[in-house]
Write a protein that holds these residues in place. Structure first.
Motif, PDB file in Angstrom:
ATOM      1  N   LEU A   1      -5.398   1.814 -10.812  1.00 21.07           N
ATOM      2  CA  LEU A   1      -5.218   0.482 -10.252  1.00 21.07           C
ATOM      3  C   LEU A   1      -3.751   0.098 -10.047  1.00 21.07           C
ATOM      4  N   LEU A   2      -2.825   0.992 -10.380  1.00 20.23           N
ATOM      5  CA  LEU A   2      -1.406   0.622 -10.327  1.00 20.23           C
ATOM      6  C   LEU A   2      -0.706   0.998  -9.021  1.00 20.23           C
ATOM      7  N   GLY A   3      -1.437   1.520  -8.064  1.00 18.38           N
ATOM      8  CA  GLY A   3      -0.827   1.996  -6.822  1.00 18.38           C
ATOM      9  C   GLY A   3       0.013   0.966  -6.087  1.00 18.38           C
ATOM     10  N   ASP A   4      -0.384  -0.293  -6.123  1.00 18.15           N
ATOM     11  CA  ASP A   4       0.337  -1.348  -5.410  1.00 18.15           C
ATOM     12  C   ASP A   4       1.323  -2.099  -6.298  1.00 18.15           C
ATOM     13  N   TYR A   5       1.574  -1.575  -7.477  1.00 17.74           N
ATOM     14  CA  TYR A   5       2.395  -2.288  -8.454  1.00 17.74           C
ATOM     15  C   TYR A   5       3.503  -1.388  -9.005  1.00 17.74           C
ATOM     16  N   PRO A   6       4.570  -1.188  -8.243  1.00 17.86           N
ATOM     17  CA  PRO A   6       5.627  -0.257  -8.669  1.00 17.86           C
ATOM     18  C   PRO A   6       6.338  -0.669  -9.959  1.00 17.86           C
ATOM     19  N   ALA A   7       6.495  -1.950 -10.191  1.00 18.40           N
ATOM     20  CA  ALA A   7       7.156  -2.374 -11.438  1.00 18.40           C
ATOM     21  C   ALA A   7       6.276  -2.050 -12.648  1.00 18.40           C
ATOM     22  N   LEU A   8       4.959  -2.146 -12.495  1.00 18.83           N
ATOM     23  CA  LEU A   8       4.061  -1.779 -13.591  1.00 18.83           C
ATOM     24  C   LEU A   8       4.074  -0.273 -13.826  1.00 18.83           C
ATOM     25  N   GLN A   9       4.177   0.503 -12.765  1.00 16.11           N
ATOM     26  CA  GLN A   9       4.277   1.954 -12.916  1.00 16.11           C
ATOM     27  C   GLN A   9       5.545   2.315 -13.679  1.00 16.11           C
ATOM     28  N   ALA A  10       6.669   1.686 -13.335  1.00 13.29           N
ATOM     29  CA  ALA A  10       7.940   1.948 -14.015  1.00 13.29           C
ATOM     30  C   ALA A  10       7.877   1.478 -15.470  1.00 13.29           C
ATOM     31  N   TYR A  11       7.241   0.342 -15.694  1.00 13.39           N
ATOM     32  CA  TYR A  11       7.078  -0.195 -17.048  1.00 13.39           C
ATOM     33  C   TYR A  11       6.266   0.773 -17.910  1.00 13.39           C
TER      34      TYR A  11
END
Length: 147
Positions: A112-122
């Protein structure tokens, strides 16, 4: 104690002094409390609904759309906040990051993180922490011994 939020808050206050939580009379403390309790209040329900509906596979009239809409709001809110902050409470890693990590980890497992780059980095930063790596090792050992 049985509630993980209460356990996390207690352990941070009792054993970590200011290392896992801001000082109580600081400007950051209210933000810390908000994020500490966000994981199991606002964030948990939409994520768990999405997960359970995915496993169940039954058609729903309302819950599927609701869970997806709420999950997008939650993940977007987190992503926006983490775009401007290293950790949930600015530059300080806190117990709130520990408690919220399962939300981000499960969201990643559900792709579910594909559209959320800051969450991926976090998530990557969380997983790079030595304590997180040690916890993953211990969990893997427990999984092997219980198999």
């Amino acid at each position: 104690m049985a509630e993980s939020g209460a356990i996390t808050e207690y352990l941070a206050q009792r054993f970590s002094s200011a290392s896992l939580s801001p000082v109580q009379d600081s400007a950051e403390y209210p933000l810390y409390l908000q994020w500490l309790h966000f994981a199991e209040s606002s964030a948990a329900l939409p994520l768990l609904l999405h997960y359970f509906l995915k496993i169940d596979g039954s058609e729903t009239r309302f819950l599927d759309g609701y869970s997806k809409q709420e999950l997008a709001l939650i993940l977007g809110y987190l992503n926006d906040h983490l775009t401007a902050n290293t950790w949930l409470v600015g530059e300080q890693f806190t117990a709130a990051d520990i408690l919220l990590s399962w939300i981000v980890e499960v969201a990643a497992q559900l792709e579910l993180l594909g559209d959320y780059p800051a969450l991926q980095a976090y998530l990557a930063k969380l997983q790079q922490r030595p304590a997180a790596q040690k916890a993953a090792e211990l969990e893997a050992q427990c999984d092997k011994s219980s198999a």
